[in-house]
Design an enzyme around this catalytic site. Structure first.
Site, PDB file in Angstrom:
ATOM      1  N   ASN A 210       0.852  -1.203   0.000  1.00  7.37           N
ATOM      2  CA  ASN A 210       0.000   0.000   0.000  1.00  7.37           C
ATOM      3  C   ASN A 210       0.882   1.245   0.000  1.00  7.37           C
ATOM      4  O   ASN A 210       2.114   1.140  -0.051  1.00  7.37           O
ATOM      5  CB  ASN A 210      -0.951  -0.037   1.204  1.00  7.37           C
ATOM      6  N   ASP A 279      -4.063  -6.438   4.970  1.00  7.26           N
ATOM      7  CA  ASP A 279      -5.037  -7.328   5.619  1.00  7.26           C
ATOM      8  C   ASP A 279      -4.982  -8.743   5.052  1.00  7.26           C
ATOM      9  O   ASP A 279      -5.363  -9.691   5.719  1.00  7.26           O
ATOM     10  CB  ASP A 279      -6.454  -6.760   5.454  1.00  7.26           C
ATOM     11  N   LYS A 289       9.313 -16.846 -10.440  1.00 11.89           N
ATOM     12  CA  LYS A 289       8.538 -15.739 -11.010  1.00 11.89           C
ATOM     13  C   LYS A 289       7.384 -16.307 -11.849  1.00 11.89           C
ATOM     14  O   LYS A 289       7.611 -17.202 -12.685  1.00 11.89           O
ATOM     15  CB  LYS A 289       9.458 -14.886 -11.879  1.00 11.89           C
ATOM     16  N   PRO A 307      -2.801 -12.012  10.287  1.00 12.25           N
ATOM     17  CA  PRO A 307      -3.140 -11.820  11.710  1.00 12.25           C
ATOM     18  C   PRO A 307      -3.268 -10.336  12.011  1.00 12.25           C
ATOM     19  O   PRO A 307      -2.618  -9.505  11.360  1.00 12.25           O
ATOM     20  CB  PRO A 307      -1.919 -12.389  12.446  1.00 12.25           C
ATOM     21  N   ASP A 308      -4.117  -9.994  12.980  1.00 11.30           N
ATOM     22  CA  ASP A 308      -4.243  -8.590  13.379  1.00 11.30           C
ATOM     23  C   ASP A 308      -3.224  -8.324  14.493  1.00 11.30           C
ATOM     24  O   ASP A 308      -3.338  -8.859  15.594  1.00 11.30           O
ATOM     25  CB  ASP A 308      -5.670  -8.291  13.854  1.00 11.30           C
ATOM     26  N   ILE A 309      -2.241  -7.511  14.190  1.00  9.48           N
ATOM     27  CA  ILE A 309      -1.124  -7.308  15.126  1.00  9.48           C
ATOM     28  C   ILE A 309      -1.596  -6.566  16.378  1.00  9.48           C
ATOM     29  O   ILE A 309      -1.307  -6.968  17.506  1.00  9.48           O
ATOM     30  CB  ILE A 309       0.023  -6.536  14.424  1.00  9.48           C
ATOM     31  N   PHE A 325      -4.225   3.241  14.689  1.00  8.31           N
ATOM     32  CA  PHE A 325      -4.686   4.254  13.746  1.00  8.31           C
ATOM     33  C   PHE A 325      -5.835   3.631  12.959  1.00  8.31           C
ATOM     34  O   PHE A 325      -5.896   2.413  12.822  1.00  8.31           O
ATOM     35  CB  PHE A 325      -3.563   4.629  12.770  1.00  8.31           C
ATOM     36  N   LYS A 339     -13.202  -0.227  15.708  1.00  3.89           N
ATOM     37  CA  LYS A 339     -11.830  -0.778  15.829  1.00  3.89           C
ATOM     38  C   LYS A 339     -11.324  -0.680  17.264  1.00  3.89           C
ATOM     39  O   LYS A 339     -10.588  -1.549  17.731  1.00  3.89           O
ATOM     40  CB  LYS A 339     -10.880  -0.038  14.883  1.00  3.89           C
ATOM     41  N   LYS A 343     -10.283  -4.276  18.598  1.00  2.78           N
ATOM     42  CA  LYS A 343      -8.844  -4.520  18.712  1.00  2.78           C
ATOM     43  C   LYS A 343      -8.334  -4.346  20.144  1.00  2.78           C
ATOM     44  O   LYS A 343      -7.148  -4.458  20.398  1.00  2.78           O
ATOM     45  CB  LYS A 343      -8.092  -3.608  17.752  1.00  2.78           C
TER      46      LYS A 343
END
Ligand code: PMT
Length: 404
Positions: A210, A279, A289, A307-309, A325, A339, A343
């Protein structure tokens, strides 16, 4: 500004192969604005020349206890008084033994007795010498006397042995030195920050990522450091310079970032998740390749959820303050509130990334602070200004959560 700016540091080098690393430590200290006087034992001069250290420190190197010329300039007692900090790196087994016995038979050992400044040792020696009972007894004596010992690290040694005995890297020693001058809102605290994007490999040359530049996370790392924190910055790939006086861990993927965060999480008082973590990742990264075969067919990638850190860290280390954030393009506050709960965070800093002049890869940001107590809107600020305000806001939550 570095905490080492204008600080008076004596770097005493004893005889050992790790003496070559001390040249880099001098360079880093000078870059941080410190004033450096180098002291060398006769053994040290067998490994690295005083001229090298003189050129790097910008000062003549001190080698003798009673050299009339040196005493006419900065004598040994004056030198001991000049120091804000004395670091012995590398500290050989012999030097540790002599300091433990309180000897004063050369300049280095005399300075240890004469200085009122904190004394730090960075041992470096063969692993068997480090493990030997005599060295371990000396170590205990030195620690009991309030001398700080940093390292040694484990690993392969110059002699071919593997074990504990390697001198810490100059950047690690620099961080330890800077931490001695702790002042500020976060003095004595450890702040763990994730920053930048993650890269999820599709094949050896392609990845999913991203637009995060890392600017927001790096600005927070500097702001926390300037408030006296020990900062560990776990960063995905960015174009930014590694911040000084910050422990830096480079990672690529979300899984790497989670692993690195969990590894040091128990030491952190604050966890700030600035990173734009992918995500999803390809279910399987191709080892070769990927080739275009039939032009009529596209390519379908199977993606797995990462995984959600932040959620993992808040569960694993509930004693810390967790801040995330939220990068949203619509319904900013409701998504951020969701969130916050999902979280297990104490605060979510919500930024509207549909506005390209803030958020991803911009120099400015405008955020709202979302906590269980409500929402506070902050004005448009540079990421550096914002980071300073965020550190103050984050410190306030710790008061409410009764972390002092
Ligand atoms: O890096 P810059 O160019 O300066 O841009 C800054 C920024 C826009 C990236 C930053 O301000 C920001 O908003 N970072 C979070 C981006 C994001 O991924 O938001 P999210 O809503 O997907 O994630 C919410 C929170 O969970 C974030 O704290 C994120 O780090 C964390 N998360 C997300 C997914 C995941 N698998 N693990 C996580 O820990």
């Amino acid at each position: 500004m570095s905490r080492l700016n204008n600080k008076h540091i004596i770097l005493a080098i004893s005889g050992g192969i790790a003496a070559y690393k001390s040249a880099e430590l001098v360079r880093l200290l000078i870059k941080s604005g410190a004033q450096v006087q180098v002291v060398m034992t006769s053994g040290a001069t067998e490994f690295i020349t005083p001229l090298t250290l003189q050129a790097l420190s910008g000062n003549p190197v001190h080698q003798h206890l009673l050299n009339p010329q040196a005493e006419a300039g900065m004598g040994h007692i004056q030198l001991a008084r000049w120091a804000d900090l004395l670091i012995i790196a590398p500290a050989s087994a012999n030097v540790m033994a002599r300091i433990a016995q309180g000897q004063a038979d050369d300049l280095l050992t005399t300075l240890c007795l004469a200085t009122g400044a904190p004394v730090l040792l960075a041992p470096a020696m063969n692993q068997a010498m480090w493990r030997d009972q005599a060295t371990q007894k000396n170590l205990q004596t030195l620690l009991a006397r309030g001398i700080q010992v940093h390292g040694p690290a484990e690993g392969e040694q110059a002699c071919g042995d593997i074990g504990a005995g390697r001198m810490l890297e100059p950047s690690q020693l620099l961080t330890a030195l800077a931490a001695q001058f702790n002042q500020g809102l976060l003095a004595g605290k450890t702040v763990l920050i994730t920053a930048g994007p993650t890269r999820e490999a599709i094949d050896p040359v392609r990845y999913i990522s991203n637009h995060s530049s890392g600017k927001m996370g790096y600005a927070l790392a500097l702001a926390a450091r300037d408030q006296g924190a020990k900062v560990i910055l776990i960063s995905g790939p960015t174009q930014l310079e590694q911040p000084e006086d910050v422990i830096f861990v480079a990672v690529e993927s979300a899984q790497d970032m989670l692993k690195a965060s969990l590894k040091v999480g128990s030491t952190a008082d604050y966890f700030i998740a600035t990173a734009a973590v992918a995500d999803y990742r390809p279910a399987q990264a191709s080892e070769q390749k990927l080739k275009k075969h039939n032009p009529a067919h596209g390519l379908t990638l199977e993606l797995l959820q990462n995984p959600d850190i932040l959620a993992t860290m808040s569960k694993q280390y509930p004693g810390a303050i967790h801040v995330g954030f939220a990068a949203e393009t619509q319904d900013l506050i409701p998504h951020a509130q969701d969130k916050l709960k999902r979280k297990g965070a104490h605060m979510i800093i919500a930024n509207d990334v549909s506005n390209t002049s803030i958020g991803f890869n911009s120099d400015n940001n405008q955020v709202s602070l979302v906590t269980s107590g409500g929402v506070e809107d902050l004005p448009l600020l540079s990421k550096q200004q914002l980071a300073r305000q965020l550190i103050v806001a984050i410190k306030k939550i710790s008061h409410k959560a009764s972390i002092t």
